[in-house]
Enzyme design. Structure first.
Site, PDB file in Angstrom:
ATOM      1  N   LYS A 199       0.644  -1.226   0.082  1.00  0.00           N
ATOM      2  CA  LYS A 199       0.206   0.156   0.041  1.00  0.00           C
ATOM      3  C   LYS A 199       0.827   1.289   0.038  1.00  0.00           C
ATOM      4  CE  LYS A 199      -1.918   2.656   2.866  1.00  0.00           C
ATOM      5  NZ  LYS A 199      -1.901   3.917   2.241  1.00  0.00           N
ATOM      6  N   GLY A 252       7.034   5.177   8.376  1.00  0.00           N
ATOM      7  CA  GLY A 252       6.042   6.337   8.598  1.00  0.00           C
ATOM      8  C   GLY A 252       6.140   7.090   9.630  1.00  0.00           C
ATOM      9  N   SER A 253       5.081   7.616  10.352  1.00  0.00           N
ATOM     10  CA  SER A 253       5.140   8.388  11.617  1.00  0.00           C
ATOM     11  C   SER A 253       5.215   7.490  12.772  1.00  0.00           C
ATOM     12  CB  SER A 253       3.858   9.276  11.495  1.00  0.00           C
ATOM     13  OG  SER A 253       2.725   8.371  11.619  1.00  0.00           O
ATOM     14  N   THR A 254       5.684   7.857  13.893  1.00  0.00           N
ATOM     15  CA  THR A 254       5.882   7.074  14.991  1.00  0.00           C
ATOM     16  C   THR A 254       4.428   7.066  15.684  1.00  0.00           C
ATOM     17  OG1 THR A 254       7.906   7.860  15.695  1.00  0.00           O
ATOM     18  CG2 THR A 254       6.745   7.169  17.313  1.00  0.00           C
ATOM     19  N   GLU A 255       3.463   7.920  15.644  1.00  0.00           N
ATOM     20  CA  GLU A 255       2.303   7.854  15.972  1.00  0.00           C
ATOM     21  C   GLU A 255       1.408   6.458  15.263  1.00  0.00           C
ATOM     22  OE1 GLU A 255      -0.095  11.258  14.506  1.00  0.00           O
ATOM     23  OE2 GLU A 255      -1.994  10.224  15.264  1.00  0.00           O
ATOM     24  N   GLY A 257       3.008   4.328  13.795  1.00  0.00           N
ATOM     25  CA  GLY A 257       3.647   2.915  14.136  1.00  0.00           C
ATOM     26  C   GLY A 257       2.896   2.266  15.396  1.00  0.00           C
ATOM     27  N   GLU A 274       9.793   1.276  10.615  1.00  0.00           N
ATOM     28  CA  GLU A 274      10.925   2.361  10.597  1.00  0.00           C
ATOM     29  C   GLU A 274      10.224   3.666  10.620  1.00  0.00           C
ATOM     30  OE1 GLU A 274      12.811   4.923   9.149  1.00  0.00           O
ATOM     31  OE2 GLU A 274      12.880   4.277   6.918  1.00  0.00           O
ATOM     32  N   CYS A 308      13.484  10.402   7.172  1.00  0.00           N
ATOM     33  CA  CYS A 308      13.574  10.229   8.377  1.00  0.00           C
ATOM     34  C   CYS A 308      14.794  10.286   9.224  1.00  0.00           C
ATOM     35  CB  CYS A 308      13.208   8.578   8.477  1.00  0.00           C
ATOM     36  SG  CYS A 308      14.091   7.685   7.707  1.00  0.00           S
ATOM     37  N   GLU A 405      10.152  15.791  15.260  1.00  0.00           N
ATOM     38  CA  GLU A 405      10.229  15.775  14.070  1.00  0.00           C
ATOM     39  C   GLU A 405       9.547  16.429  13.150  1.00  0.00           C
ATOM     40  OE1 GLU A 405       9.171  12.246  11.629  1.00  0.00           O
ATOM     41  OE2 GLU A 405      11.396  11.887  11.257  1.00  0.00           O
TER      42      GLU A 405
HETATM   43  P1  NAI Z   1       1.657   8.609   8.340  1.00  0.00           P
HETATM   44  O1  NAI Z   1       2.477   7.653   9.065  1.00  0.00           O
HETATM   45  O2  NAI Z   1       0.280   8.735   8.762  1.00  0.00           O
HETATM   46  O3  NAI Z   1       1.520   7.703   6.707  1.00  0.00           O
HETATM   47  C1  NAI Z   1       2.685   6.831   6.212  1.00  0.00           C
HETATM   48  C2  NAI Z   1       1.906   5.664   5.629  1.00  0.00           C
HETATM   49  O4  NAI Z   1       0.917   5.098   6.465  1.00  0.00           O
HETATM   50  C3  NAI Z   1       0.772   6.030   4.483  1.00  0.00           C
HETATM   51  O5  NAI Z   1       0.797   4.985   3.701  1.00  0.00           O
HETATM   52  C4  NAI Z   1      -0.610   6.026   5.158  1.00  0.00           C
HETATM   53  O6  NAI Z   1      -1.663   5.582   4.072  1.00  0.00           O
HETATM   54  C5  NAI Z   1      -0.263   4.954   6.057  1.00  0.00           C
HETATM   55  N1  NAI Z   1      -1.202   5.000   7.366  1.00  0.00           N
HETATM   56  C6  NAI Z   1      -1.757   6.022   7.979  1.00  0.00           C
HETATM   57  N2  NAI Z   1      -2.631   5.734   9.057  1.00  0.00           N
HETATM   58  C7  NAI Z   1      -2.458   4.647   9.094  1.00  0.00           C
HETATM   59  C8  NAI Z   1      -3.257   3.529  10.078  1.00  0.00           C
HETATM   60  N3  NAI Z   1      -3.676   3.929  10.918  1.00  0.00           N
HETATM   61  N4  NAI Z   1      -2.994   2.298   9.758  1.00  0.00           N
HETATM   62  C9  NAI Z   1      -2.004   1.708   8.775  1.00  0.00           C
HETATM   63  N5  NAI Z   1      -1.521   2.515   7.868  1.00  0.00           N
HETATM   64  C10 NAI Z   1      -1.846   3.950   7.959  1.00  0.00           C
HETATM   65  O7  NAI Z   1       2.268   9.811   8.074  1.00  0.00           O
HETATM   66  P2  NAI Z   1       1.853  11.165   7.258  1.00  0.00           P
HETATM   67  O8  NAI Z   1       0.619  11.551   8.171  1.00  0.00           O
HETATM   68  O9  NAI Z   1       1.995  11.123   5.938  1.00  0.00           O
HETATM   69  O10 NAI Z   1       2.945  12.156   7.811  1.00  0.00           O
HETATM   70  C11 NAI Z   1       3.081  12.745   9.000  1.00  0.00           C
HETATM   71  C12 NAI Z   1       4.402  12.798   9.693  1.00  0.00           C
HETATM   72  O11 NAI Z   1       4.839  11.408   9.860  1.00  0.00           O
HETATM   73  C13 NAI Z   1       5.522  13.533   8.839  1.00  0.00           C
HETATM   74  O12 NAI Z   1       5.292  14.934   8.921  1.00  0.00           O
HETATM   75  C14 NAI Z   1       6.815  12.985   9.468  1.00  0.00           C
HETATM   76  O13 NAI Z   1       7.058  13.512  10.661  1.00  0.00           O
HETATM   77  C15 NAI Z   1       6.184  11.424   9.988  1.00  0.00           C
HETATM   78  N6  NAI Z   1       6.737  10.528   8.806  1.00  0.00           N
HETATM   79  C16 NAI Z   1       8.016   9.894   8.722  1.00  0.00           C
HETATM   80  C17 NAI Z   1       8.328   9.253   7.597  1.00  0.00           C
HETATM   81  C18 NAI Z   1       9.655   8.395   8.012  1.00  0.00           C
HETATM   82  O14 NAI Z   1      10.214   7.947   6.933  1.00  0.00           O
HETATM   83  N7  NAI Z   1      10.028   7.759   9.000  1.00  0.00           N
HETATM   84  C19 NAI Z   1       7.669   8.970   6.587  1.00  0.00           C
HETATM   85  C20 NAI Z   1       6.210   9.879   6.312  1.00  0.00           C
HETATM   86  C21 NAI Z   1       5.978  10.431   7.419  1.00  0.00           C
HETATM   87 MG    MG Z   2      -0.787  10.365   8.982  1.00  0.00          MG
END
Ligand code: NAI
Ligand code: MG
Length: 502
Positions: A199, A252-255, A257, A274, A308, A405
């Site tokens: 996804k 993605g985000s720690t939240e 995760g 990660e 990240c 972050e």
């Molecule tokens: P996010 O963590 O919400 O999104 C990343 C992925 O997770 C996307 O594919 C999204 O559709 C999916 N996702 C979102 N909620 C989910 C859930 N409840 N269950 C399963 N999958 C879910 O990140 P977002 O909102 O796009 O960005 C917010 C902040 O997160 C950024 O500002 C950054 O600080 C951090 N982030 C860190 C990344 C990294 O490489 N470690 C990458 C992206 C975001």
């Molecule tokens: Mg998000």
């Protein structure tokens, strides 16, 4: 679009192909077929450089997740995949790498349209890195082994371990490096013999959609790779809760995760996470200042800080502080901000208006709490989600800009006065994250001592970057497990112990 824009766009190789692909109707890829989503829902994506509508993409809902999981489970039972010889799996993965290479210009243009990054970064870093991931892990398909073990219990035994694929894996991607992450996730899973449901992030589905076409052309058995475009709260959450999924790999985000860990508890899915980072960059007094300046600027401004592992806290010894901060600020002010497709652009827009507003809120809150704005590059008027590269000093450890972050091109520069390595390490480690740390020094003793003290999954000294062979992941709240290297592929396997009385 101005006449100049039209001219630069004309010079982008394969842009016509990429635009034609973006403009097509995009379905879900399940069980080796392109299918309409059950609810016939779709969503629109936008070009971050202009804010204009870019593509219309199928939106997967819960029923589509069920269908994709069922298809992946069938693939795991299908001898075409389950009994495929490792060398044949390796050749298929290499063929996929060849297919990406053959279409690299189109893929790079798609990545820039979708994510906004400078085309040169997409073409010369993200795509080559994605291809290298595939090639590196293609090699592992034939090298995964168990062990024979002498056991000491009564009787005579032949005991050994088998290393088996973990099964059906859901892989959830972020938007900051879509194709590099997609390949970093699918390559080890394919090498280990798993079946995948990928996804991509809702902001950047296009390169994953094109990748699915290439996977189909290359000839992986139906159901080994399934692609669901859609949102995190619906499709993503359903995948992480699904009883038919054996493992979730997430970046993605720690939240999110944390949500995933809870959702995975239902059937004790294996989980690799990660997550976020707040990487410290430490410049010791003996460092080569010029190289440290260039490295520190690259570490925070690459990909507009949406990395990240971005070096977002710069700790510089008092003796070098002014020189380094002035140097980094000068680079910030000289960076050419613009559309990724425009020639000469060094920094593109951030991914969305939400992300731009989020980053700007952090900068405002830092200044509001007393930080000094040392310099920011020129912004950019008009459409598109641009954030100027920004350097802050006079921050404190309590400020949000220092703790959280930001995921934007915003650097906090901090000076330290003494040579007490414990104190330096304690400041660098004063974060709930522990993904990376960067060190600039030629002092061998200090280097080795600090490397041991830093709580980070990756420590880079005097430069260095990502490599598929080098494990990557986080201490503390930066994640669980490692990607890349042997650890990365073993994370897609289960060990089975066998003891045979003889
Ligand atoms: P996010 O963590 O919400 O999104 C990343 C992925 O997770 C996307 O594919 C999204 O559709 C999916 N996702 C979102 N909620 C989910 C859930 N409840 N269950 C399963 N999958 C879910 O990140 P977002 O909102 O796009 O960005 C917010 C902040 O997160 C950024 O500002 C950054 O600080 C951090 N982030 C860190 C990344 C990294 O490489 N470690 C990458 C992206 C975001
Ligand atoms: Mg998000």
């Amino acid at each position: 679009m101005t006449e100049a824009d039209t001219m630069t766009r004309a010079a982008v190789p394969s842009l016509d192909k990429a635009l034609a692909f973006a403009g097509q109707a995009h379905n879900l890829y399940i069980g080796g077929r392109w299918v309409d989503p059950r609810g016939d829902a779709s969503f629109t994506t936008h070009d971050p450089a202009t804010g204009a509508r870019l593509a219309e993409v199928a939106e997967a809902r819960v029923e589509d997740v069920d269908a994709a999981v069922a298809s992946a489970r069938r693939a795991m039972d299908d001898p075409a995949w389950a009994e495929m010889k490792p060398a044949v799996r390796a050749r298929l993965i290499h063929r996929l790498a060849d297919a990406l290479e053959a279409n690299i210009d189109e893929m790079a243009a798609l990545e820039t349209l979708d994510n906004g990054m400078p085309l040169a970064d997409a073409r010369h870093f993200h795509l080559p890195y994605a291809i290298e991931q595939l090639r590196y892990y293609a090699g592992w398909a034939t090298k995964l082994t168990g062990e024979t073990i002498d056991i000491s219990g009564g009787g005579t035994w032949h005991a050994f371990t088998l290393r088996e694929p973990v099964g059906v894996v859901a892989q959830i991607l972020p938007w900051n490096a879509p194709m590099a992450m997609a390949c970093a996730k699918i390559a080890p899973a394919l090498a280990a013999g798993c079946a995948i449901i990928l996804k991509p992030a809702e902001q950047t589905p296009l390169t994953a959609l094109r990748l699915a076409q290439l996977i189909e052309e290359v000839g992986f058995p139906a159901g080994v790779f399934n692609l669901l475009t859609g949102f995190g709260e619906t499709a993503g959450a359903a995948l992480t809760e699904h009883r038919g999924v054996d493992k979730v790999a997430f970046t993605g985000s720690t939240e999110v995760g944390r949500h995933i860990l809870r959702a995975a508890a239902g059937n004790f899915k294996r989980v690799t996470l990660e997550l976020g980072g707040k990487t410290p960059v430490i410049v010791l007094p003996d460092a080569d200042a010029e190289r440290a300046i260039e490295g520190a600027a690259r570490s925070i401004f690459t990909n507009a800080g949406q990395v990240c592992n971005a070096g977002s806290r710069l700790f510089v010894h008092h003796d070098l502080f002014d020189e380094v901060v002035e140097g980094v600020t000068r680079i910030a002010q000289s960076i050419r901000l613009g559309p990724g497709l425009e020639q000469g652009t060094q920094m593109g827009p951030v991914i969305s208006s939400e992300q731009r507003d989020r980053v700007m809120r952090y900068v405002a809150s830092g200044i509001g709490e007393g930080a000094t704005l040392r310099g920011a590059g020129p912004g950019r008027e008009g459409e598109g989600y641009y954030v100027a590269p920004t350097v802050l000093t006079d921050t404190t450890g309590e400020m949000a800009v220092r703790r959280e972050e930001i995921f934007g091109p915003v650097l906090c520069a901090i000076s330290f006065a003494d040579d007490d390595l414990d104190r330096i390490a304690a400041e660098a480690n004063a974060s709930e994250y522990g993904l990376g740390a960067v060190l600039w020094t030629n002092n061998l003793k200090a280097c080795h001592r600090l490397v041991r003290k830093l709580k980070a999954g990756t420590v880079r000294v005097n430069g260095g970057g990502l490599d598929p062979a080098l494990p990557f992941g986080g201490f503390k709240q930066s994640g669980w497990g490692r990607e890349n290297g042997r650890e990365g592929v073993e994370a897609y396997t289960e060990i089975k112990s066998v003891a045979i009385g003889i």
